[in-house]
Enzyme design. Structure first.
Site, PDB file in Angstrom:
ATOM      1  N   ASN A   9       0.869  -1.175   0.000  1.00  0.00           N
ATOM      2  CA  ASN A   9       0.000   0.000   0.000  1.00  0.00           C
ATOM      3  C   ASN A   9       0.910   1.229   0.000  1.00  0.00           C
ATOM      4  O   ASN A   9       1.464   1.603   1.033  1.00  0.00           O
ATOM      5  CB  ASN A   9      -0.885  -0.043   1.256  1.00  0.00           C
ATOM      6  CG  ASN A   9      -1.828   1.135   1.329  1.00  0.00           C
ATOM      7  OD1 ASN A   9      -1.817   2.023   0.472  1.00  0.00           O
ATOM      8  ND2 ASN A   9      -2.633   1.161   2.374  1.00  0.00           N
ATOM      9  N   ARG A  83      -2.748  -2.286  -3.136  1.00  0.00           N
ATOM     10  CA  ARG A  83      -3.978  -1.576  -2.815  1.00  0.00           C
ATOM     11  C   ARG A  83      -4.010  -0.298  -3.662  1.00  0.00           C
ATOM     12  O   ARG A  83      -3.052   0.483  -3.649  1.00  0.00           O
ATOM     13  CB  ARG A  83      -4.005  -1.203  -1.337  1.00  0.00           C
ATOM     14  CG  ARG A  83      -5.243  -0.435  -0.999  1.00  0.00           C
ATOM     15  CD  ARG A  83      -5.049   0.433   0.191  1.00  0.00           C
ATOM     16  NE  ARG A  83      -6.253   1.201   0.438  1.00  0.00           N
ATOM     17  CZ  ARG A  83      -6.264   2.357   1.076  1.00  0.00           C
ATOM     18  NH1 ARG A  83      -5.157   2.880   1.523  1.00  0.00           N
ATOM     19  NH2 ARG A  83      -7.385   2.992   1.260  1.00  0.00           N
ATOM     20  N   HIS A 171     -13.173   2.249   0.916  1.00  0.00           N
ATOM     21  CA  HIS A 171     -13.089   1.214   1.962  1.00  0.00           C
ATOM     22  C   HIS A 171     -13.739  -0.090   1.497  1.00  0.00           C
ATOM     23  O   HIS A 171     -14.162  -0.902   2.327  1.00  0.00           O
ATOM     24  CB  HIS A 171     -13.800   1.644   3.276  1.00  0.00           C
ATOM     25  CG  HIS A 171     -13.101   2.702   4.056  1.00  0.00           C
ATOM     26  ND1 HIS A 171     -13.789   3.636   4.795  1.00  0.00           N
ATOM     27  CD2 HIS A 171     -11.788   2.976   4.237  1.00  0.00           C
ATOM     28  CE1 HIS A 171     -12.925   4.447   5.393  1.00  0.00           C
ATOM     29  NE2 HIS A 171     -11.706   4.068   5.061  1.00  0.00           N
ATOM     30  N   GLU A 375      -7.933  -6.007   5.781  1.00  0.00           N
ATOM     31  CA  GLU A 375      -7.804  -5.552   4.396  1.00  0.00           C
ATOM     32  C   GLU A 375      -6.648  -6.247   3.677  1.00  0.00           C
ATOM     33  O   GLU A 375      -6.779  -6.620   2.511  1.00  0.00           O
ATOM     34  CB  GLU A 375      -7.636  -4.020   4.372  1.00  0.00           C
ATOM     35  CG  GLU A 375      -8.947  -3.332   4.747  1.00  0.00           C
ATOM     36  CD  GLU A 375      -8.808  -1.836   4.998  1.00  0.00           C
ATOM     37  OE1 GLU A 375      -8.384  -1.471   6.101  1.00  0.00           O
ATOM     38  OE2 GLU A 375      -9.130  -1.059   4.093  1.00  0.00           O
TER      39      GLU A 375
END
Ligand code: ADP
Length: 405
Positions: A9, A83, A171, A375
């Site tokens: 990420n 991500r 999200h 996540e």
């Protein structure tokens, strides 16, 4: 570790990483921060759970990724999952190809702070590890099932058709994981109507029907919706002209105020951190108490609004740093929703061990659960899925060619 996926990420000056094993039980994770500065460093946890701190002065994203991968190479990751906040109208995770990278670039005006940083990370890992399959997993993708009456703004049509101005939602990885896991715990895997409240520094709500997002609180950008740490959530859009006309503010100043100086921080004039506000409120700070009240009331109002997207409500899932850890915020929020028949058990709510999953209602009315989000695990799962699909389709093509030959 058996086969594993490296989840990355990339932010503008930081990189979060996690190496996730196939059955998701093992994690090696960390954070490269202050990239580009003399103070650049990697902090994390190694295989045995030991703490890691490594100084990498003046390292940029590429150098930091190289260092992270060098340290993890002996675990032989099978793929990299990135991500990506905004996928525009991409509806699912995608193998990174020049065309998909271009689509991520095209979505940059919709996420100007996030997508450029993701692209730096993607381009660096593709240069460094051209042999590894790499997949982009989008925060927006889960919400692409919203019907048009939920995602369209009541604005002139050309803004949607020519400029992609619509609600996207964010999200998505968390709402997807939590609703899937939660409905499984509730014994109705991906069935029925559920509300999720992801409450962290950024917060959002989602309505899920039979496993698909039907509405969510964030919109074109992650500013719309509920009150957040420093983001205002919904305000009257005329605030821009009001502040411009009366205080002479320009658009950048207003944008900064709404994104970085509002929310819990703005209301309390103290902190964006919920723990600090709860403590201050217990000591009699009225601004902190009001910030908490506005947060819970507006959250409940958002959940009530989203319920219009559901034929029935089977339950509510709380997640994120605040949702997972604060019994007080959960109780206060549910207290604003009595007409939905929610029946929270004070005892189960107060006694739920931090960071664990569990049901916190009396067993009558819609269920209420706390489901810690994952996540990274979800990104790893989606990455594996895309890689398996691509491999299967390549094998099928080869078989078909062999049959013709
Ligand atoms: P991010 O969106 O940055 O991932 P997190 O999901 O980690 O954020 O959530 C951070 C928020 O969770 C902060 O406001 C923090 O105060 C809050 N939080 C963490 N633990 C507690 C707790 N025990 N009680 C209340 N709030 C908490």
């Amino acid at each position: 570790m058996s086969t594993s996926v490296l989840v990355i990420n990339c932010g503008s000056s930081s990189i979060k990483y996690a190496l996730v094993s196939e059955r998701r039980e093992d994690r090696i994770f960390g954070l490269a921060e202050n990239l580009g500065s003399a103070d650049a460093r990697i902090k994390g946890v190694t295989t045995g759970g030991a703490a890691l701190e490594l100084s990498i002065p003046h390292a940029d994203h590429e150098k930091a990724l190289e260092t992270i991968l060098e340290r993890l190479a002996h675990h032989n990751p099978q793929a990299i999952g990135h991500r990506v906040v905004h996928g525009g109208t991409l509806t699912k995770a995608e193998l990174l190809t020049p065309e998909i990278i271009e689509r991520i670039r095209e979505a940059t005006p919709l996420a100007p702070l996030h997508n450029p940083a993701h692209l730096v990370g993607i381009e660096a890992t593709m240069r460094l590890f051209p042999e590894l399959p790499q997949v982009a997993v989008f925060d927006t993708a889960f919400h692409q099932t919203m019907p048009s009456h939920a995602y369209r703004y009541a604005l002139p049509k050309f803004l949607y058709t020519q400029h992609n101005v619509r609600r996207y939602g964010f999200h998505g990885t968390s709402h997807a994981y939590v609703s899937e896991r939660g409905s499984m715990l509730a014994g109705s895997f991906k069935q029925g109507g559920w509300l999720t409240a992801h409450l962290g520094n950024g917060s959002s709500t989602c309505a899920i029907w039979n496993g698909q997002s039907v509405d969510t609180s964030m919109g074109l950008t992650p500013l719309e919706g509920v009150v957040m740490g420093t983001r205002s959530g919904d305000v009257d859009p005329s605030i821009h002209s009001f502040l411009a006309s009366n205080l002479g503010w320009d658009i950048y100043k207003i944008d900064k105020m709404l994104n970085s100086q509002s929310g819990l921080l703005g209301l309390s004039d103290l902190s964006n951190d919920m723990r600090t506000l709860i403590e201050a409120s217990e000591q009699g700070n009225e601004d902190a108490a009001l910030a908490i009240e506005v947060f819970c009331y507006r959250l409940a109002k958002s959940l009530a609004g989203l319920s219009c997207g559901l034929p029935r409500i089977d339950g509510l899932f709380f997640t994120g740093g605040i949702g997972e850890n604060s019994a007080y915020i959960r109780e206060k929020t549910v207290s604003y929703l009595p007409h939905f028949g929610f029946n929270l058990s004070k005892e189960l709510n107060d006694n739920l061990k931090r960071g664990t999953e569990g049901r916190i209602d009396h067993g009558t009315g819609p269920q209420i659960w706390v489901v810690p989000t994952d996540e990274e695990g979800r990104i790893a799962k989606e990455t594996e899925h895309v890689v398996d699909e691509v491999t299967a389709s390549a094998t099928k093509k080869l078989d078909a060619e062999a049959a013709i030959a």
